[in-house]
Design a protein around this motif. Structure first.
Motif, PDB file in Angstrom:
ATOM      1  N   ASP A  29      27.178  63.346  14.624  1.00  0.00           N
ATOM      2  CA  ASP A  29      27.297  62.238  13.676  1.00  0.00           C
ATOM      3  C   ASP A  29      27.005  62.778  12.272  1.00  0.00           C
ATOM      4  O   ASP A  29      25.893  63.231  11.991  1.00  0.00           O
ATOM      5  N   GLN A  30      28.012  62.743  11.391  1.00  0.00           N
ATOM      6  CA  GLN A  30      27.840  63.340  10.072  1.00  0.00           C
ATOM      7  C   GLN A  30      26.801  62.603   9.233  1.00  0.00           C
ATOM      8  O   GLN A  30      26.103  63.219   8.419  1.00  0.00           O
ATOM      9  N   PHE A  31      26.683  61.297   9.415  1.00  0.00           N
ATOM     10  CA  PHE A  31      25.667  60.548   8.669  1.00  0.00           C
ATOM     11  C   PHE A  31      24.273  60.920   9.166  1.00  0.00           C
ATOM     12  O   PHE A  31      23.332  61.073   8.375  1.00  0.00           O
ATOM     13  N   GLU A  32      24.143  61.086  10.488  1.00  0.00           N
ATOM     14  CA  GLU A  32      22.858  61.499  11.035  1.00  0.00           C
ATOM     15  C   GLU A  32      22.519  62.917  10.597  1.00  0.00           C
ATOM     16  O   GLU A  32      21.361  63.234  10.283  1.00  0.00           O
ATOM     17  N   LEU A  33      23.529  63.789  10.576  1.00  0.00           N
ATOM     18  CA  LEU A  33      23.309  65.155  10.113  1.00  0.00           C
ATOM     19  C   LEU A  33      22.834  65.161   8.664  1.00  0.00           C
ATOM     20  O   LEU A  33      21.903  65.891   8.313  1.00  0.00           O
ATOM     21  N   ARG A  76      21.232  62.774   7.101  1.00  0.00           N
ATOM     22  CA  ARG A  76      19.852  62.275   7.069  1.00  0.00           C
ATOM     23  C   ARG A  76      18.881  63.361   7.521  1.00  0.00           C
ATOM     24  O   ARG A  76      17.826  63.565   6.908  1.00  0.00           O
ATOM     25  N   ASN A  77      19.230  64.052   8.596  1.00  0.00           N
ATOM     26  CA  ASN A  77      18.362  65.117   9.083  1.00  0.00           C
ATOM     27  C   ASN A  77      18.230  66.241   8.058  1.00  0.00           C
ATOM     28  O   ASN A  77      17.138  66.800   7.865  1.00  0.00           O
ATOM     29  N   CYS A  78      19.339  66.589   7.412  1.00  0.00           N
ATOM     30  CA  CYS A  78      19.297  67.637   6.385  1.00  0.00           C
ATOM     31  C   CYS A  78      18.421  67.210   5.211  1.00  0.00           C
ATOM     32  O   CYS A  78      17.701  68.024   4.627  1.00  0.00           O
ATOM     33  N   GLN A  79      18.486  65.931   4.873  1.00  0.00           N
ATOM     34  CA  GLN A  79      17.647  65.443   3.773  1.00  0.00           C
ATOM     35  C   GLN A  79      16.164  65.509   4.153  1.00  0.00           C
ATOM     36  O   GLN A  79      15.315  65.888   3.334  1.00  0.00           O
ATOM     37  N   LEU A  80      15.856  65.160   5.403  1.00  0.00           N
ATOM     38  CA  LEU A  80      14.468  65.267   5.863  1.00  0.00           C
ATOM     39  C   LEU A  80      14.000  66.717   5.855  1.00  0.00           C
ATOM     40  O   LEU A  80      12.871  67.018   5.445  1.00  0.00           O
ATOM     41  N   ILE A  81      14.864  67.614   6.326  1.00  0.00           N
ATOM     42  CA  ILE A  81      14.532  69.038   6.314  1.00  0.00           C
ATOM     43  C   ILE A  81      14.322  69.509   4.879  1.00  0.00           C
ATOM     44  O   ILE A  81      13.366  70.233   4.569  1.00  0.00           O
ATOM     45  N   ALA A  82      15.224  69.089   3.986  1.00  0.00           N
ATOM     46  CA  ALA A  82      15.111  69.469   2.573  1.00  0.00           C
ATOM     47  C   ALA A  82      13.801  68.979   1.976  1.00  0.00           C
ATOM     48  O   ALA A  82      13.107  69.722   1.268  1.00  0.00           O
ATOM     49  N   ASP A  83      13.457  67.736   2.256  1.00  0.00           N
ATOM     50  CA  ASP A  83      12.211  67.183   1.711  1.00  0.00           C
ATOM     51  C   ASP A  83      10.996  67.971   2.193  1.00  0.00           C
ATOM     52  O   ASP A  83      10.069  68.236   1.422  1.00  0.00           O
ATOM     53  N   ARG A  84      10.998  68.355   3.477  1.00  0.00           N
ATOM     54  CA  ARG A  84       9.869  69.123   4.007  1.00  0.00           C
ATOM     55  C   ARG A  84       9.794  70.506   3.363  1.00  0.00           C
ATOM     56  O   ARG A  84       8.704  70.991   3.024  1.00  0.00           O
ATOM     57  N   LEU A  85      10.929  71.135   3.190  1.00  0.00           N
ATOM     58  CA  LEU A  85      10.942  72.460   2.562  1.00  0.00           C
ATOM     59  C   LEU A  85      10.501  72.378   1.105  1.00  0.00           C
ATOM     60  O   LEU A  85       9.710  73.213   0.634  1.00  0.00           O
ATOM     61  N   ILE A  86      11.010  71.392   0.378  1.00  0.00           N
ATOM     62  CA  ILE A  86      10.650  71.234  -1.037  1.00  0.00           C
ATOM     63  C   ILE A  86       9.161  70.941  -1.179  1.00  0.00           C
ATOM     64  O   ILE A  86       8.490  71.435  -2.102  1.00  0.00           O
ATOM     65  N   ALA A  87       8.624  70.148  -0.251  1.00  0.00           N
ATOM     66  CA  ALA A  87       7.196  69.804  -0.309  1.00  0.00           C
ATOM     67  C   ALA A  87       6.312  71.044  -0.216  1.00  0.00           C
ATOM     68  O   ALA A  87       5.186  71.045  -0.738  1.00  0.00           O
ATOM     69  N   GLU A  88       6.814  72.104   0.433  1.00  0.00           N
ATOM     70  CA  GLU A  88       6.018  73.315   0.591  1.00  0.00           C
ATOM     71  C   GLU A  88       5.827  74.064  -0.721  1.00  0.00           C
ATOM     72  O   GLU A  88       4.861  74.822  -0.866  1.00  0.00           O
ATOM     73  N   PHE A  89       6.753  73.878  -1.692  1.00  0.00           N
ATOM     74  CA  PHE A  89       6.603  74.607  -2.951  1.00  0.00           C
ATOM     75  C   PHE A  89       6.602  73.703  -4.188  1.00  0.00           C
ATOM     76  O   PHE A  89       6.396  74.180  -5.303  1.00  0.00           O
ATOM     77  N   ALA A  90       6.795  72.395  -4.019  1.00  0.00           N
ATOM     78  CA  ALA A  90       6.939  71.499  -5.168  1.00  0.00           C
ATOM     79  C   ALA A  90       5.704  71.490  -6.073  1.00  0.00           C
ATOM     80  O   ALA A  90       5.822  71.358  -7.293  1.00  0.00           O
ATOM     81  N   GLY A  91       4.520  71.621  -5.494  1.00  0.00           N
ATOM     82  CA  GLY A  91       3.306  71.556  -6.296  1.00  0.00           C
ATOM     83  C   GLY A  91       3.020  72.804  -7.105  1.00  0.00           C
ATOM     84  O   GLY A  91       2.193  72.780  -8.021  1.00  0.00           O
ATOM     85  N   SER A  92       3.716  73.899  -6.817  1.00  0.00           N
ATOM     86  CA  SER A  92       3.430  75.169  -7.491  1.00  0.00           C
ATOM     87  C   SER A  92       4.219  75.348  -8.788  1.00  0.00           C
ATOM     88  O   SER A  92       3.859  76.182  -9.623  1.00  0.00           O
ATOM     89  N   GLY A  93       5.315  74.602  -8.923  1.00  0.00           N
ATOM     90  CA  GLY A  93       6.133  74.740 -10.123  1.00  0.00           C
ATOM     91  C   GLY A  93       7.057  75.936 -10.113  1.00  0.00           C
ATOM     92  O   GLY A  93       7.742  76.206 -11.104  1.00  0.00           O
ATOM     93  N   GLN A  94       7.104  76.649  -8.996  1.00  0.00           N
ATOM     94  CA  GLN A  94       8.008  77.794  -8.895  1.00  0.00           C
ATOM     95  C   GLN A  94       8.372  78.031  -7.428  1.00  0.00           C
ATOM     96  O   GLN A  94       7.637  77.613  -6.532  1.00  0.00           O
TER      97      GLN A  94
END
Length: 418
Positions: free
Chosen positions: A128-132, A134-152
Motif C-alpha cells: 500500500d503506497q499510502f501506508e508505505l 506513512r511508515n517512511c515518514q515515521l522512520i524519517a521522524d525517528r531518524l531526524i530525532a536522533e540528530f535534531a537537537g545537535s544542530g548538525q
C-alpha cells in the motif's frame, strides 16, 4: 587515471580493440559526464572498455543504443553463461556478484523471466503506497530525532541510507533494526559496491544465508509482506528462487534509493534554482528528484547484456558472447537528446530504471519514488533552515563506476528540541 589518448594492450581473445578504455580512475568519481562526452567523441556511441583485471567489454553510451539493447532481448540477453571471457575470470574477481550466474530473475529470459518478474510484480503491488509513505515518514521522524537537537548531521549514513534500508526490510517482513538487519545491509553494500579491502564474494554469500532464513521463517509463518506473497504466489517458486529474487529486490530498493535521496538533497542545497523555490513552499522537490535521475542517476552503469550472436551496434562489430555494459548515466546525458546541454526536469524519459522487459518491475519505481520523496520532504519540513556545513565543491563522490553517491553530506541547522 583513465587516459583516452593512449592505447591499452588487449587481453587474449579481446573483442574490444587495442584502444580500450579502463573503467577506473578519478574521473568516474568526480566528473563522469565530462568523461562520457570525451569517450563519445573518441569512440562513438559504443566504446571498447576494460573491466577489472583488464577483462574486455563494451560500454554503451548512447541513449538510442541503450534503448535498442534493452528492447532486443533476442540479440542482447541477460544469461551471463553466454560470456566468451569466463576462462579468463578468476574465482575472486570483484565483479562476480554482478555477473556470476545465479538462478535469479536478473539472469532469466523469455517465459521464465516473465514468470519470475510476474511474481515480484504481484508481491510489490500488494504494498500500500499510502501506508508505505506513512511508515517512511515515521522512520524519517525517528531518524531526524536522533540528530535534531545537535544542530548538525551527516545525512548520508545517518539518514539517506538508513531510511530506505528500514523501509525495504519492513515491507519484506524483516525487523527494521537490529544487528542482523544492519549486517545484511552492509553485506549488500559490499557485494554491490566494494571498497578497498572488502570481500564482495563472501558478503554476497552472507546475504543469501540471511535471506534463506527469512524465507524459511515466512514459509512456516507467513505475514502481510513481500516475502510471504512471493511464497504464496500460484507460480510456485522454489525457496531458492525466492531467495535470489529477494536479493535483487532489496539490493535494487536500498542503495540506489539511498543515493537518489542524497543526490537530490545535494541538488536542493547547492543549486540556486531549487533553493529559491524550495524556501517558497517546497514546490521543486519533485523536479529535483527527477533532475537527479537525469544528471546523477544512482546506477551509473549496469553490467550487463551478452550478445546472442554476431551483430552490429553503434557502428561496432559485436561478437557472440561479448559483454555489454549499459551506460545509463551516459545515455541520460547524451547530447543527441539534450543538444543544448539543458536537461528538462519535467521530462521523465530517463533510463535510470532501465528499459524493456528487464527494467525495474512495476511498481518498483513508484515505491522508490514514495521512499525518496517522503525522505526529502520530511527532512525539509522538520529542518527548514537546513544548509550544507561545507563548501559544495568539497563534497566528494564514492569511488565507484557503478553507483553514483556521495561519501558524506554534512549539514547544519537550528537545533530542534524534541
Amino acid at each position: 587515471m583513465t587516459d583516452l589518448s593512449s592505447a591499452q594492450p588487449a587481453p587474449p581473445g579481446c573483442p574490444a580493440h587495442t584502444d580500450a578504455v579502463r573503467l577506473a580512475g578519478l574521473e568516474y568519481q568526480q566528473t563522469p559526464s565530462q568523461l562520457y562526452r570525451a569517450m563519445r567523441r573518441e569512440h562513438g556511441a559504443v566504446a571498447p572498455v576494460l573491466l577489472d583485471g583488464d577483462i574486455p567489454a563494451w560500454l554503451v553510451l548512447g541513449y538510442s543504443e541503450v534503448s535498442y539493447v534493452t528492447s532486443h532481448d533476442e540479440l542482447f540477453a541477460r544469461d551471463s553463461r553466454r560470456w566468451n571471457q569466463w576462462e579468463n575470470i578468476p574465482a575472486d574477481w570483484p565483479l562476480l556478484p554482478y555477473v556470476g550466474y545465479q538462478p535469479s530473475v536478473l539472469f532469466t529470459e523469455g517465459d521464465e523471466h516473465r514468470r519470475r518478474a510476474g511474481v515480484i510484480t504481484q508481491a510489490l503491488e500488494g504494498v500500500d503506497q499510502f501506508e508505505l509513505a506513512r511508515n517512511c515518514q515515521l522512520i524519517a521522524d525517528r531518524l531526524i530525532a536522533e540528530f535534531a537537537g545537535s544542530g548538525q548531521a551527516e545525512l548520508m549514513t545517518g539518514y539517506a541510507h538508513a531510511l530506505p534500508m528500514r523501509a525495504v526490510v519492513q515491507i519484506c517482513g524483516m525487523p527494521t533494526s537490529g544487528e542482523d538487519t544492519q549486517q545484511l545491509v552492509e553485506d549488500l553494500r559490499v557485494s554491490l559496491d566494494a571498497a578497498e579491502g572488502d570481500d564482495p564474494v563472501a558478503a554476497y554469500g552472507r546475504v543469501g544465508e540471511r535471506l534463506r532464513q527469512l524465507v524459511k521463517d515466512k514459509r512456516e509463518s507467513p505475514g502481510p509482506d513481500v516475502t510471504s506473497r512471493m511464497l504464496l504466489d500460484p507460480a510456485g517458486l522454489t525457496d531458492e528462487e525466492i531467495v535470489q529474487d529477494l536479493i535483487s529486490v532489496i539490493a535494487a530498493a536500498q542503495q540506489p534509493t539511498a543515493n537518489w535521496i542524497c543526490n537530490t538533497l545535494r541538488l536542493l542545497l547547492t543549486d540556486e534554482r531549487f533553493a529559491v523555490n524550495v524556501s517558497g513552499g517546497r514546490l521543486s522537490v519533485g523536479e529535483a528528484l527527477n533532475e537527479a535521475l537525469w544528471l546523477d542517476t544512482p546506477t551509473q552503469n549496469f553490467i550487463g547484456r551478452w550478445a546472442v550472436r554476431d551483430t552490429q551496434l553503434g557502428g561496432r562489430q559485436i561478437r557472440a558472447g561479448d559483454c555489454l555494459v549499459l551506460g545509463l548515466a551516459a545515455a541520460n546525458t547524451d547530447p543527441q537528446i539534450w543538444p543544448d546541454s539543458h536537461v528538462g526536469a519535467e521530462n521523465a524519459a530517463h533510463l535510470s530504471f532501465s528499459n524493456g522487459e528487464h527494467r525495474c518491475p512495476y511498481p518498483a519505481p513508484l515505491l522508490a519514488d514514495v521512499m525518496a520523496r517522503t525522505a526529502v520532504e520530511t527532512l525539509l519540513e522538520r529542518l527548514p533552515d537546513l544548509v550544507l556545513s561545507v563548501e559544495p565543491e568539497t563534497l566528494t563522490w564514492r569511488p565507484s563506476i557503478w553507483m553514483r553517491g556521495l561519501t558524506a553530506l554534512p549539514v547544519q541547522f537550528t537545533p530542534v528540541v524534541q
